[in-house]
Design a protein around this motif. Structure first.
Motif: not given
Length: 368
Positions: A215-219, A251-257, A261-263, A337-342
């Motif tokens: 996961y990468n934030t937008s900064g 916060s919570v992020w989710a992914n099936d592996d 990238n987590f959403t 987008p998957n892996g970002t916060d906006d």
């Protein structure tokens, strides 16, 4: 007779064919077929459908569990008749508590002290995360690993300096026997990272392989202090989420592996604001999430800030995770987008250890 140059070109061409053939048949590295950045071939890139997932937590009737300044709680479901809780307090002590009843307590009356403990080479440092695997406890603290067959402090042994990052969260995958470490990565600001780093180990102590961030934030936001649970085929990662330390929410992020990238799904617990009675009005951080039923019920242990400089009190929150039928078959393009916060989240974290780098060794076993 071919020239030396022609022979060299022939060798290069043969090498390319061999590499292509190895990729085509899935040349294995370890137990998984490997592709970009060390990600196993069996892993899908498709994001989960966040709209088909529900993660909800609420405050308990008396959510403030420990009314003294504390930090970094870790809960262990050790046996059929007890839970154990390790928590670090402001007196540079780590306190070990045991549940009075078999059910997981959500208030102070359900716990009894076992002993005061000091763990690790830095007596004042708190454990970031810990896990029990086959009778051995693995504790992670600021890039260090400690192991023990008991939670008593004098039994812990310092094992390794090699895990990357800090403010770790660990998840043990029983299917593969692999330890997954998630940590604050990228440029760190205000005690938190701009990305969620990921590394794996076959033994939880050494031989760490740094993998791409999940996961990468937008900064604009920072993340840290992670906890992973699995529910109905989906991995849920809980962590600190903030624009300004220490005004955290969870916060919570989710992914099936565990590799791609987590959403980010949602904020699941936020400060109570002006409600002084809850003692968490300024920020909530360091979530430890424990399953209490097969139907998706969980208890969250997290620390609430009463002000910019504290104190921090341990709180409990009860909740449920629901995974809808369409959660694992997402073509949803309405979310970020998957892996970002906006939608503008294009930052790439800087890490001196490149994805796919093997970190070997460590100083070996030595007393704490």
């Amino acid at each position: 007779m071919p020239s030396a140059r022609q022979a060299a070109l022939a060798v290069l061409a043969l090498s390319a064919l061999l590499v292509a053939g190895a990729v085509a048949v899935g040349l294995s590295w370890g137990t998984d077929s490997v592709r970009r950045g060390g990600i196993p071939d069996r892993v899908s890139d498709a994001p989960v459908n966040a709209s088909a997932i529900s993660v909800e937590f609420t405050r308990t009737d008396n959510s403030t569990m420990l009314r003294y300044n504390s930090h970094d709680a870790v809960v262990f479901d050790d046996s059929a008749d007890a839970y154990h809780l390790l928590v670090h307090n402001s007196n540079r002590r780590r306190i070990l508590l045991r549940s009075v009843e078999p059910e997981l307590p959500t208030n102070a009356s359900g716990w009894e002290p076992v002993e005061l403990t000091v763990n690790g080479r830095n007596p004042g440092g708190s454990i970031d995360t810990a896990v029990e695997v086959n009778g051995t406890y693995y504790a992670y603290q600021d890039g260090q690993v400690y192991t023990s067959t008991t939670l008593a402090a004098e039994k812990w042994t310092h094992r390794s300096d090699s895990p990357p990052g800090q403010d770790h969260g660990v998840y043990y995958d029983t299917a593969t026997g692999r330890f997954h470490l998630f940590y604050e990565a990228g440029d760190r600001e205000d005690h938190s990272g701009l990305a969620i780093g990921h590394a794996t180990s076959p033994n939880g102590v050494t031989d760490w392989t740094v993998r791409p961030p999940v996961y990468n934030t937008s900064g604009r936001y920072k993340v840290g202090d992670f906890e992973v649970v699995e529910q109905d085929g989906v991995y849920f990662m809980f962590g600190d989420y903030t624009t300004d330390h220490p005004q955290y929410s969870v916060s919570v992020w989710a992914n099936d592996d565990l590799y791609t990238n987590f959403t980010r799904v949602d904020t699941v617990m936020a400060p109570s604001g002006n409600d002084s009675a809850t003692l968490d009005g300024y920020g909530i951080q360091d979530a430890d999430v424990v399953r209490v039923g097969s139907d998706g019920r969980y208890v969250m242990f997290a620390h609430g800030h009463t002000g910019e400089t504290g104190p921090r009190y341990l709180h409990t929150f009860t909740g449920r995770i629901r995974v809808g039928e369409r959660a694992l078959a997402s073509n949803d393009t309405t979310s970020a987008p998957n892996g970002t916060d906006d939608a503008s989240g294009t930052d790439q974290p800087h890490d001196a250890r490149r994805p796919g780098t093997r970190i070997d060794g460590g100083p070996g076993d030595r007393p704490a």
